[in-house]
Design a protein around this motif. Structure first.
Motif, PDB file in Angstrom:
ATOM      1  N   PRO A   1      40.616  40.320  28.542  1.00 33.70           N
ATOM      2  CA  PRO A   1      41.901  40.750  28.208  1.00 33.70           C
ATOM      3  C   PRO A   1      42.450  40.016  29.253  1.00 33.70           C
ATOM      4  N   LEU A   2      44.059  39.509  28.950  1.00 30.61           N
ATOM      5  CA  LEU A   2      44.753  39.062  30.096  1.00 30.61           C
ATOM      6  C   LEU A   2      44.985  39.814  31.154  1.00 30.61           C
ATOM      7  N   ALA A   3      45.379  40.921  30.890  1.00 32.20           N
ATOM      8  CA  ALA A   3      45.737  42.089  32.303  1.00 32.20           C
ATOM      9  C   ALA A   3      44.472  42.076  33.089  1.00 32.20           C
ATOM     10  N   ASP A   4      43.083  41.996  32.415  1.00 32.37           N
ATOM     11  CA  ASP A   4      41.931  42.060  33.382  1.00 32.37           C
ATOM     12  C   ASP A   4      41.912  40.830  33.877  1.00 32.37           C
ATOM     13  N   LEU A   5      42.018  39.523  33.525  1.00 34.45           N
ATOM     14  CA  LEU A   5      41.995  38.234  34.003  1.00 34.45           C
ATOM     15  C   LEU A   5      42.945  38.163  35.350  1.00 34.45           C
ATOM     16  N   VAL A   6      44.195  38.660  35.013  1.00 35.91           N
ATOM     17  CA  VAL A   6      45.225  38.483  36.313  1.00 35.91           C
ATOM     18  C   VAL A   6      44.603  39.472  37.459  1.00 35.91           C
ATOM     19  N   ASP A   7      44.073  40.637  37.082  1.00 37.58           N
ATOM     20  CA  ASP A   7      43.835  41.740  38.199  1.00 37.58           C
ATOM     21  C   ASP A   7      42.291  40.843  38.849  1.00 37.58           C
ATOM     22  N   ARG A   8      41.450  40.347  38.168  1.00 38.40           N
ATOM     23  CA  ARG A   8      40.200  39.901  38.784  1.00 38.40           C
ATOM     24  C   ARG A   8      40.523  38.732  39.417  1.00 38.40           C
ATOM     25  N   LEU A   9      41.381  37.884  39.048  1.00 43.28           N
ATOM     26  CA  LEU A   9      41.993  36.572  39.933  1.00 43.28           C
ATOM     27  C   LEU A   9      42.687  37.069  41.168  1.00 43.28           C
ATOM     28  N   GLY A  10      43.365  38.004  41.213  1.00 44.52           N
ATOM     29  CA  GLY A  10      44.270  38.678  42.275  1.00 44.52           C
ATOM     30  C   GLY A  10      42.886  39.111  43.306  1.00 44.52           C
ATOM     31  N   ALA A  11      42.078  39.903  42.706  1.00 39.74           N
ATOM     32  CA  ALA A  11      40.975  40.295  43.629  1.00 39.74           C
ATOM     33  C   ALA A  11      40.430  39.078  44.495  1.00 39.74           C
ATOM     34  N   GLN A  12      40.051  38.156  43.607  1.00 43.95           N
ATOM     35  CA  GLN A  12      39.387  36.875  44.254  1.00 43.95           C
ATOM     36  C   GLN A  12      40.252  36.221  45.479  1.00 43.95           C
TER      37      GLN A  12
ATOM     38  N   ALA B   1      49.669  39.842  50.803  1.00 43.54           N
ATOM     39  CA  ALA B   1      50.055  40.783  49.843  1.00 43.54           C
ATOM     40  C   ALA B   1      50.870  40.157  48.946  1.00 43.54           C
ATOM     41  N   ALA B   2      51.970  39.551  49.552  1.00 48.75           N
ATOM     42  CA  ALA B   2      52.906  38.977  48.758  1.00 48.75           C
ATOM     43  C   ALA B   2      52.541  37.870  47.866  1.00 48.75           C
ATOM     44  N   THR B   3      51.516  37.030  48.441  1.00 46.38           N
ATOM     45  CA  THR B   3      50.870  35.765  48.083  1.00 46.38           C
ATOM     46  C   THR B   3      49.844  36.485  46.844  1.00 46.38           C
TER      47      THR B   3
END
Length: 372
Positions: A353-364, A245-247
């Motif tokens: 948008p950047l916020a969605d990019l970050v969320d999708r990257l985090g999920a992957q 989770a921290a990663t």
């Protein structure tokens, strides 16, 4: 075991500015592709990114880099046990010695300092303070601290910034932390020349003289469209942090902070703060790939097209050629961009948008960590 690599490619235009100076005060430059480019050092942008972490992470997840490590530890000891106020400095110094940090006495300060910047997480400082407090009543504090294995306390519970940027301890290589992130020097995609701003300042109290100025001088600057690149080895980051989770939080914070941050050199003089025209994030399972080769042949202004469009086209073409020649297709990719000049980059990933990019990257990242 498959790797998880996050590559971040950025095109960002900055107006007249001096983001990162050399020893003479001139904007830093580099020769690439046979021409002089504007340059911002990796260290300058890493520092800006670390400062920006305050907007994305809890302070408890971040570290402190300082020579005044004894003073910092003494403050923690005293805060936790005020009755040790008189001993706190001595206990802190002995604790650092047992960790293996060489200390020296500065000329104008009472507390000893390390001979170089050392990087400790707040959790590590707390753990070391706890060990020092327990050793305070021992007949030999040094032996008690050694028995408490304080060196081990300094090598666990790493903060996010230590895990990302690493820690080099000259005296004690065994508590060195290998960085999970690498940041390239940002360079302009085009030739860049240093210019000079001749300025004058008026003396508000001197109203008698009709001519002249209270002060005159020059400031050097340039303007550029920069290619910025950074990469994160998610597997190494997970090993450094020891927590999935921290990663994920660390990856998301790094991308957000790196994209939005900017070094503060001469900021008040030039008000040069901008956001990128384009961000491309690629998730890979093989190795990091810097796409700076797109700009080995410098971008030239072509009529009304402008640098950003030419740079976007070149970056798209380089990425596709790398994929074709080396079979290096990313696992996933996303694009955040501004305006029609960057439209070519939609060929490289999903436009979000950047916020969605970050969320999708985090999920992957989270999914891939679970599969390790």
């Amino acid at each position: 075991m498959s790797r998880t690599i996050v590559d971040i490619h950025i095109l960002q235009t900055v107006p007249p500015s001096n983001l990162n100076r050399d020893d003479t005060g001139s904007p830093k430059t580099a020769t690439y592709g046979g021409v002089r480019r504007a340059r911002v050092s990796s260290q300058a942008w890493k520092r800006a990114t670390r400062v920006a972490f305050d907007d994305h992470l809890d302070r408890a997840e971040l570290g402190v880099r300082t020579k005044r490590i004894v003073e910092l530890l003494a403050e923690e000891i005293e805060a936790r046990k005020p009755e040790l106020a008189e001993q706190a400095g001595e206990l802190a110094a002995e604790t650092m010695k047992q960790v293996g940090i060489t200390l020296e006495k500065p000329k104008n300060r009472d507390a000893p300092e390390s001979g170089y910047l050392v990087f400790f997480s707040r959790r590590q400082i707390e753990n070391l303070a706890g060990a020092a407090i327990e050793a305070a009543d021992a007949e030999d504090a040094g032996k008690a601290l050694k028995a408490a294995k304080v060196k081990d306390l300094a090598d666990r519970d790493h903060s996010v910034d230590i895990a990302l940027f690493g820690r080099m301890v000259a005296d004690q290589a065994d508590i060195t932390v290998d960085a999970a992130a690498q940041v390239a020097h940002a360079i302009s995609v085009h030739p860049a020349e240093t210019e000079f701003d001749y300025y004058t300042a008026v003396d508000d109290r001197n109203t008698e003289e009709e001519t002249g100025a209270g002060m005159i001088g020059t400031v050097e600057f340039n303007s550029s469209t920069l290619y910025r690149y950074a990469t994160v080895d998610v597997n190494r980051l997970a090993d450094n942090l020891g927590d999935r989770a921290a990663t994920r939080r660390a990856v998301e914070a790094f991308v957000s902070a790196f994209v939005r941050s900017m070094p503060t050199g001469k900021q008040n003089t030039f008000a040069n703060r901008t956001l990128p025209e384009a961000v491309v994030v690629q998730l890979r399972d093989s190795q990091p790939i810097n796409l700076v080769g797109a700009f080995e042949s410098p971008v030239r202004e072509l009529g009304a097209a402008g640098r950003v469009k030419a740079a976007s086209d070149a970056l798209r073409d380089e990425a596709r050629e790398i994929e074709r020649a080396y079979d290096e297709t990313p696992v996933a990719a996303w694009v955040t961009r501004v305006g029609p000049d960057t439209a070519a980059l939609d060929d490289l990933g999903e436009n979000v948008p950047l916020a969605d990019l970050v969320d999708r990257l985090g999920a992957q990242v989270a999914t891939r960590l679970e599969q390790r």
